[in-house]
Design a protein around this motif. Structure first.
Motif, PDB file in Angstrom:
ATOM      1  N   LYS A   1       0.847  -1.183   0.000  1.00  0.00           N
ATOM      2  CA  LYS A   1       0.000   0.000   0.000  1.00  0.00           C
ATOM      3  C   LYS A   1       0.883   1.234   0.000  1.00  0.00           C
ATOM      4  CE  LYS A   1      -4.027   2.058   2.282  1.00  0.00           C
ATOM      5  NZ  LYS A   1      -4.991   1.921   3.400  1.00  0.00           N
ATOM      6  N   LEU A   2       0.923   1.925  -1.150  1.00  0.00           N
ATOM      7  CA  LEU A   2       1.729   3.125  -1.291  1.00  0.00           C
ATOM      8  C   LEU A   2       0.837   4.356  -1.246  1.00  0.00           C
ATOM      9  CD1 LEU A   2       4.274   2.247  -4.151  1.00  0.00           C
ATOM     10  CD2 LEU A   2       4.599   2.113  -1.670  1.00  0.00           C
ATOM     11  N   ALA A   3       1.220   5.327  -0.432  1.00  0.00           N
ATOM     12  CA  ALA A   3       0.509   6.595  -0.396  1.00  0.00           C
ATOM     13  C   ALA A   3       0.728   7.355  -1.700  1.00  0.00           C
ATOM     14  CB  ALA A   3       0.989   7.437   0.784  1.00  0.00           C
ATOM     15  N   CYS A   4      -0.311   8.013  -2.184  1.00  0.00           N
ATOM     16  CA  CYS A   4      -0.185   8.889  -3.344  1.00  0.00           C
ATOM     17  C   CYS A   4       0.465  10.198  -2.873  1.00  0.00           C
ATOM     18  CB  CYS A   4      -1.547   9.150  -3.973  1.00  0.00           C
ATOM     19  SG  CYS A   4      -2.292   7.701  -4.753  1.00  0.00           S
ATOM     20  N   VAL A   5       1.770  10.225  -2.935  1.00  0.00           N
ATOM     21  CA  VAL A   5       2.538  11.360  -2.422  1.00  0.00           C
ATOM     22  C   VAL A   5       2.364  12.555  -3.357  1.00  0.00           C
ATOM     23  CG1 VAL A   5       4.837  12.190  -1.825  1.00  0.00           C
ATOM     24  CG2 VAL A   5       4.201   9.821  -1.338  1.00  0.00           C
ATOM     25  N   ARG A   6       2.006  13.685  -2.785  1.00  0.00           N
ATOM     26  CA  ARG A   6       1.824  14.890  -3.591  1.00  0.00           C
ATOM     27  C   ARG A   6       3.177  15.443  -4.030  1.00  0.00           C
ATOM     28  NH1 ARG A   6      -3.308  16.680  -3.639  1.00  0.00           N
ATOM     29  NH2 ARG A   6      -4.739  16.066  -1.961  1.00  0.00           N
ATOM     30  N   SER A   7       3.247  15.874  -5.289  1.00  0.00           N
ATOM     31  CA  SER A   7       4.521  16.366  -5.806  1.00  0.00           C
ATOM     32  C   SER A   7       4.288  17.327  -6.961  1.00  0.00           C
ATOM     33  CB  SER A   7       5.399  15.206  -6.291  1.00  0.00           C
ATOM     34  OG  SER A   7       6.578  15.693  -6.911  1.00  0.00           O
ATOM     35  N   ALA A   8       5.092  18.377  -7.004  1.00  0.00           N
ATOM     36  CA  ALA A   8       5.095  19.287  -8.145  1.00  0.00           C
ATOM     37  C   ALA A   8       5.809  18.674  -9.338  1.00  0.00           C
ATOM     38  CB  ALA A   8       5.766  20.600  -7.753  1.00  0.00           C
ATOM     39  N   ASP A   9       6.506  17.535  -9.118  1.00  0.00           N
ATOM     40  CA  ASP A   9       7.246  16.860 -10.192  1.00  0.00           C
ATOM     41  C   ASP A   9       6.531  15.604 -10.671  1.00  0.00           C
ATOM     42  OD1 ASP A   9       9.466  18.654 -10.258  1.00  0.00           O
ATOM     43  OD2 ASP A   9      10.184  17.753  -8.393  1.00  0.00           O
ATOM     44  N   ALA A  10       5.206  15.565 -10.534  1.00  0.00           N
ATOM     45  CA  ALA A  10       4.457  14.370 -10.916  1.00  0.00           C
ATOM     46  C   ALA A  10       4.600  14.037 -12.392  1.00  0.00           C
ATOM     47  CB  ALA A  10       2.980  14.552 -10.556  1.00  0.00           C
ATOM     48  N   HIS A  11       5.027  14.994 -13.196  1.00  0.00           N
ATOM     49  CA  HIS A  11       5.166  14.794 -14.642  1.00  0.00           C
ATOM     50  C   HIS A  11       6.491  14.131 -15.013  1.00  0.00           C
ATOM     51  CE1 HIS A  11       7.060  18.594 -13.541  1.00  0.00           C
ATOM     52  NE2 HIS A  11       7.891  18.387 -14.541  1.00  0.00           N
ATOM     53  N   ASP A  12       7.391  13.899 -14.029  1.00  0.00           N
ATOM     54  CA  ASP A  12       8.727  13.375 -14.343  1.00  0.00           C
ATOM     55  C   ASP A  12       9.175  12.429 -13.238  1.00  0.00           C
ATOM     56  OD1 ASP A  12      11.339  12.858 -15.054  1.00  0.00           O
ATOM     57  OD2 ASP A  12      11.858  14.948 -15.438  1.00  0.00           O
ATOM     58  N   LEU A  13       9.040  11.131 -13.487  1.00  0.00           N
ATOM     59  CA  LEU A  13       9.387  10.140 -12.466  1.00  0.00           C
ATOM     60  C   LEU A  13      10.844  10.212 -12.050  1.00  0.00           C
ATOM     61  CD1 LEU A  13       7.506   6.925 -13.699  1.00  0.00           C
ATOM     62  CD2 LEU A  13       6.665   8.785 -12.253  1.00  0.00           C
ATOM     63  N   ARG A  14      11.710  10.732 -12.904  1.00  0.00           N
ATOM     64  CA  ARG A  14      13.138  10.779 -12.583  1.00  0.00           C
ATOM     65  C   ARG A  14      13.431  11.699 -11.404  1.00  0.00           C
ATOM     66  NH1 ARG A  14      14.157  11.861 -18.884  1.00  0.00           N
ATOM     67  NH2 ARG A  14      12.564  13.377 -18.288  1.00  0.00           N
ATOM     68  N   LYS A  15      12.508  12.590 -11.076  1.00  0.00           N
ATOM     69  CA  LYS A  15      12.721  13.553  -9.998  1.00  0.00           C
ATOM     70  C   LYS A  15      12.082  13.120  -8.687  1.00  0.00           C
ATOM     71  CE  LYS A  15      12.983  17.529 -13.121  1.00  0.00           C
ATOM     72  NZ  LYS A  15      12.407  18.868 -13.458  1.00  0.00           N
ATOM     73  N   LEU A  16      11.426  11.966  -8.674  1.00  0.00           N
ATOM     74  CA  LEU A  16      10.644  11.570  -7.510  1.00  0.00           C
ATOM     75  C   LEU A  16      11.440  10.665  -6.574  1.00  0.00           C
ATOM     76  CD1 LEU A  16       7.205  10.860  -9.186  1.00  0.00           C
ATOM     77  CD2 LEU A  16       7.968  12.935  -8.037  1.00  0.00           C
ATOM     78  N   PRO A  17      11.448  10.959  -5.267  1.00  0.00           N
ATOM     79  CA  PRO A  17      12.157  10.112  -4.307  1.00  0.00           C
ATOM     80  C   PRO A  17      11.363   8.891  -3.866  1.00  0.00           C
ATOM     81  CG  PRO A  17      11.197  11.977  -3.169  1.00  0.00           C
ATOM     82  CD  PRO A  17      10.901  12.182  -4.635  1.00  0.00           C
ATOM     83  N   ASN A  18      10.062   8.892  -4.086  1.00  0.00           N
ATOM     84  CA  ASN A  18       9.170   7.868  -3.526  1.00  0.00           C
ATOM     85  C   ASN A  18       8.843   6.768  -4.518  1.00  0.00           C
ATOM     86  OD1 ASN A  18       7.695  10.187  -4.688  1.00  0.00           O
ATOM     87  ND2 ASN A  18       5.884   8.926  -4.329  1.00  0.00           N
ATOM     88  N   ILE A  19       9.797   6.403  -5.358  1.00  0.00           N
ATOM     89  CA  ILE A  19       9.627   5.262  -6.260  1.00  0.00           C
ATOM     90  C   ILE A  19      10.371   4.072  -5.668  1.00  0.00           C
ATOM     91  CG2 ILE A  19       9.946   4.363  -8.578  1.00  0.00           C
ATOM     92  CD1 ILE A  19       9.755   7.130  -9.648  1.00  0.00           C
TER      93      ILE A  19
END
Length: 500
Positions: A338-356
């Motif tokens: 169960k993964l939380a839908c973490v809010r992010s201004a970088d939702a358009h670019d997975l490369r910038k996301l820490p929660n993968i």
């Protein structure tokens, strides 16, 4: 089975080092900016390996790794056993040389200790000389941070491994050896009255493995190329460790750079020639198939990939793309992640996301499957299965502004700043889907989905890419656009990787 086939670890276990303690062999590898880091593998026969843990649970300083730094962090560790403790030294090219140690391979491991601060200090390896009681350390240099490369620097080290006792001396200058360049990755040993440094040069794509020896630690050293591609398919055999079995056999583990698959691990036989130099592989050429080491037979084993996520917990094979936060994954009484839908201004670019949440891309053709349910009413909330590198592609579910859930398939080229559609969105009436990615030769990926009507193909083929020298990753994620409050969650079940 009387033979083994290379590679023995067919995924990105980059820059491996190995040590034997009793009848057990242990291996660690680079983990770069992912957490947990410094993976720990175990084997009894040098061929079949399992992942048993990690030596660091997060990267320091924490604020530096709050966001992904895919090709930074933990570079080229050395693994040793001394004074009844396991020791790992590694270089962070932006900070310096670190060390952790533990009484047992499974820990508890100490917090990372900065042995020497400085930019560009990489690939450190310690040596405790049992004959003299002295301790030493050798390291290489990253030109991108220090302005220099192709050289090895040696230090005296305090026997407790906490500090270096001098400013260091240049002990091998690759610029003075005709034809040598990008000398790096040294591993330091004592054998037969010599100090030995096993170190590659020539670059990871097309280089070679060298050996250096000297009667004195600070030199002078003489050199010899001891492993190179020749007419084999193993390009640039590179950077690894020497280990001796209880019966006295010598073996050498090293990596081969394989594009999107990263750096896969090979096992080479090793012997000592009449001239006193090591002979690796088949008289200096990598072997593809070879008789097994003289060790007790073991059942086939490999690092785990599949996961049912019991109680919401994920297995050791998974790591985040940066230091994790509490609440990204929620434990519960059933199975499934169960993964939380973490809010992010970088939702358009997975490369910038820490929660993968990621694991290594297998080095052979395979199919990756997972079942997904989106439990979020937030417009724009999404979750999916991704292949990540300089370019990325993913398939999953997204909640639309109309309240409906759709199957979406998106990608981004390496030069693109944001993702775009790879296929038209399709309705997922029950908010759930079975996802499948088939990964063929050359890491070419084809995407599929099933919303209850059978598997359907989606979009064109996608060629996975590495992050510079870091292999591509498989990833699970859940995210949402910026906004107030909790954005819901997504549930993943029955993650499977099967051979094709």
């Amino acid at each position: 089975m009387t033979t083994y086939t290379n590679p023995i670890l067919n995924a990105d276990w980059s820059d491996p080092d190995v040590v034997r303690v009793g009848d057990d062999f242990y291996l660690t590898a680079s983990s770069f900016g992912r957490a947990p880091g410094l993976p720990l593998l175990h084997s009894r026969d040098l061929v079949n390996w399992t992942l048993i843990g990690h030596a660091v649970d997060h990267l320091d300083p924490a604020e530096e790794f709050a966001a992904p730094r895919h090709d930074c962090g933990v570079w080229a560790p050395s693994l040793r056993h001394h004074d009844d403790r396991f020791w790992i030294f590694w270089g962070d090219p932006d900070q310096g040389i670190f060390q952790v140690n533990a009484p047992e391979i499974r820990g508890p491991w100490t917090r990372p200790h900065l042995v020497k601060e400085g930019k560009g200090l990489i690939d450190p390896c310690p040596l405790w000389d049992d004959e003299t009681g002295e301790a030493y350390l050798v390291h290489a240099w990253a030109k991108s941070r220090s302005g220099v490369k192709n050289r090895l620097t040696g230090h005296r080290m305090h026997p407790d491994g906490t500090e270096l006792l001098d400013e260091g001396k240049l002990i091998v200058d690759g610029d003075r050896i005709p034809g040598w360049f990008t000398l790096e990755g040294p591993k330091l040993y004592r054998h037969d009255g010599w100090f030995w440094i096993l170190a590659p040069a020539g670059g990871v794509e097309t280089g070679w493995q060298g050996a250096f020896r000297s009667r004195e630690f600070f030199g002078p050293y003489e050199e010899k190329i001891v492993l190179e591609q020749r007419d084999t398919d193993v390009n640039g055999p590179h950077q690894g460790g020497w280990v001796r079995t209880p019966s006295g056999e010598d073996w050498f583990l090293h990596f081969q750079q394989r594009g999107a698959y990263g750096r896969v691990v090979h096992l080479q036989p090793m012997r000592w020639g009449a001239d006193g130099w090591p002979v690796l592989g088949d008289d200096g050429a990598p072997v593809a198939v070879h008789p097994l080491p003289d060790l007790p037979p073991q059942p086939p084993a490999a690092p785990a990939t599949d996961d049912d996520f019991p109680g919401g917990r994920f297995g050791r094979q998974w790591s985040w793309t940066a230091n994790p936060h509490d609440g990204w994954a929620t434990q519960h009484s059933g199975d499934g992640l169960k993964l939380a839908c973490v809010r992010s201004a970088d939702a358009h670019d997975l490369r910038k996301l820490p929660n993968i949440l990621t694991q290594r891309l297998p080095g052979t053709p395979c199919a990756v499957e997972v079942e997904l349910r989106l439990d979020s009413a937030e417009p724009g909330a999404r979750a999916g299965l991704a292949v990540l590198g300089d370019a990325f592609g993913w398939i999953g579910l997204q909640r639309g502004t109309d309240g409906e859930v759709h199957v979406v398939h998106r990608f981004a080229e390496a030069v693109a700043e944001k993702e775009r559609d790879a296929e038209h969105a399709r309705l997922a009436p029950e908010g759930r889907v079975r996802l499948r990615i088939e990964i063929g030769a050359g890491a070419r990926c084809r995407f599929f989905y099933d919303v209850g009507e059978g598997l359907r193909p989606s979009g064109p083929v996608f060629a996975a890419t590495p992050w510079r020298w870091v292999g591509a990753l498989l990833g699970l994620f859940a995210l949402a656009p910026t906004g107030p409050g909790h954005a819901g969650a997504a549930s993943f079940t029955q993650f499977r990787i099967t051979s094709l």
